[in-house]
Design an enzyme around this catalytic site. Sequence first.
Site, PDB file in Angstrom:
ATOM      1  N   ASP A  71     -21.530 -26.240  24.609  1.00 27.58           N
ATOM      2  CA  ASP A  71     -21.708 -27.578  24.056  1.00 27.58           C
ATOM      3  C   ASP A  71     -20.732 -28.571  24.695  1.00 27.58           C
ATOM      4  O   ASP A  71     -19.552 -28.255  24.873  1.00 27.58           O
ATOM      5  CB  ASP A  71     -21.450 -27.492  22.538  1.00 27.58           C
ATOM      6  N   GLU A  74     -16.583  -9.425  33.505  1.00 30.14           N
ATOM      7  CA  GLU A  74     -16.079  -8.132  33.033  1.00 30.14           C
ATOM      8  C   GLU A  74     -17.223  -7.262  32.522  1.00 30.14           C
ATOM      9  O   GLU A  74     -17.045  -6.085  32.235  1.00 30.14           O
ATOM     10  CB  GLU A  74     -15.084  -8.342  31.871  1.00 30.14           C
TER      11      GLU A  74
HETATM   12  C1  NOJ Z   1     -24.467 -31.545  21.570  1.00 33.00           C
HETATM   13  C2  NOJ Z   1     -25.281 -30.819  20.545  1.00 33.00           C
HETATM   14  O1  NOJ Z   1     -26.510 -30.434  21.120  1.00 33.00           O
HETATM   15  C3  NOJ Z   1     -25.445 -31.761  19.380  1.00 33.00           C
HETATM   16  O2  NOJ Z   1     -26.369 -31.282  18.440  1.00 33.00           O
HETATM   17  C4  NOJ Z   1     -24.097 -31.989  18.764  1.00 33.00           C
HETATM   18  O3  NOJ Z   1     -24.226 -32.952  17.740  1.00 33.00           O
HETATM   19  C5  NOJ Z   1     -23.101 -32.504  19.798  1.00 33.00           C
HETATM   20  N1  NOJ Z   1     -23.150 -31.783  21.024  1.00 33.00           N
HETATM   21  C6  NOJ Z   1     -21.690 -32.404  19.264  1.00 33.00           C
HETATM   22  O4  NOJ Z   1     -21.305 -31.062  19.147  1.00 33.00           O
END
Ligand code: NOJ
Length: 563
Positions: A224, A273
């Site tokens: 993310d 790993e």
């Molecule tokens: C991207 C994620 O896909 C989204 O759903 C989220 O709100 C933001 N990053 C923050 O983590």
Amino acid sequence: MSFASTAESPTAAAGLGSDPQWWRQAAVYQIYPRSFADADGNGIGDLRGITSRVGYLQDLGIDAVWLSPFYPSALADGGYDVDDYRDVDPKIGTLEDFDTMIDALHRAGIRLIVDIVPNHTSDRHEWFLEALKSPTGSAARERYIFRDGTGAAGEQPPSDWTSIFGGPAWTRITEPDGSPGQWFLHSFAKEQPDLNWHNREVHEDFLQTLRFWSDRGVDGFRVDVAHGLSKDLPANLPSQAELDATPKDGAHPIWDRDEVHEIYREWRGVFNEYDPPKIGVAEAWVDSARRPKYASAEGLGQAFNFDLLEASFDAAQFRETVTFNLELAAKSGSSSTWVLSNHDVVRHATRYGLPPKAPQEDKAGTHWLLTAGTSPELEAEAGLRRARAASLFELALPGSAYLYQGEELGLHEVAEIPDTDRQDPTFFRSPGFSVGRDGCRVPMPWSSAGGSLGFGEGDAHLPQPEWFARYSVQAQDTVEDSTLNLYRRALQLRRELQGEDALEWIELPGSEVLAFRRPGGWLCVTNFDVEAVPLPDGEVLVSSQPLAVDVLPGETTVWLREH
Ligand code: NOJ
């Protein structure tokens, strides 16, 4: 414990093989766990619910699941606010349930990619709670990005920055003695304090988390906000306007800094790993020229390309997007990724049923398509017809296809969620600007009747509209030309036909017709026009609409085996 190459890995034991390249052309199905299937009837989807639907996933014909966050969370941002990276949210299961789920998936020949959220924790994470209890300048505060405020008594935020979800990017804390105190940075909601990746402890902890889930058998990680981890904030903070005007060329204070790749080199060390090595896929909203680094073999291995998702249903845009991204992926030695829908954007059946609209670009340079679902101008049938054609086009492309739960049912965005039921922080933080992303997160309709349409026993955590029943799995299961059966057929064929990840464009009459040949002698032809065109020669393998003899209808894709 690591499963080094000498020991048999759990995936190999489950019969998945140890092909280190398994991900290159995988069809990956995103599960948003709280909206997939609710086994315990509390209105929130859970891991046992997923396990109960493994047969469905196997019949669908996907190669892997990408599971959105399932960690303990107050759900301030649908689980992307993580309290504990090495546990399961008790609302949706236990670690044992996780083990049972992964075992069932692996036995069904399906790999598992989990979401990892390293840019920020939640404000309930033990580190943040410790930071709140600790004094200014303490080691506990150093794990986050704390600053003194400006103004005579520090009562103003350190800068005028806005968060990606709207509203200020700084929130003031109360010091342990009860006095108003420092401010912390949150690029998203205030419940998501940004971590300080200059802190070694942060690095070590994430390495531990990667090993924790890898040892439990996960096959990879979706990362993310992968472009946001490394930050370098000067003592005198620039204004938001200055930040916006700063090029994102590797030296921007926040986004896509060059040194972020040092983090992923470390992670790659952990991935390697294992046998086969784990895969990473970066969610990195960066200038496309800078994407290959995230996707390199020394880095995460793959990066999302959202260009198809941002394109209109248009032959020229689709062609350009595909050509460009195949070349780009080749630069990193990775394969391309294709996405039409996910949990952050208006579903593609709905997007294509609305008048074309430029994607919104917010101040941090991130694209969110958040507002379209409310439009009264929706042409639902046309949207679905185009979505079916686009999906079949996508599934014919070389590279991996990332599908989002419910798109195989042709689901539309749910626009009619009452404000009182909305959950997405973007709705609350940007009043009047965005309805938020709840419309694509409404729980799956499994049956045509009954409480929450087979999602669970109780009410679903987001209300399902009546029309969801018509799109349910039950309603489509045995209907030959349903969207569900289109996906099943295409995914099965995709496996059978898969060869080298190459593509050759073919010129056919009609400026709105796009056609390409894949190795092995099969073609994908899409007619983007509303008018029918002659059907090219070949044995029809699958088509997104019923075909009349020798005719390719408007807004239709067909796969053909060459004679
Ligand atoms: C991207 C994620 O896909 C989204 O759903 C989220 O709100 C933001 N990053 C923050 O983590």
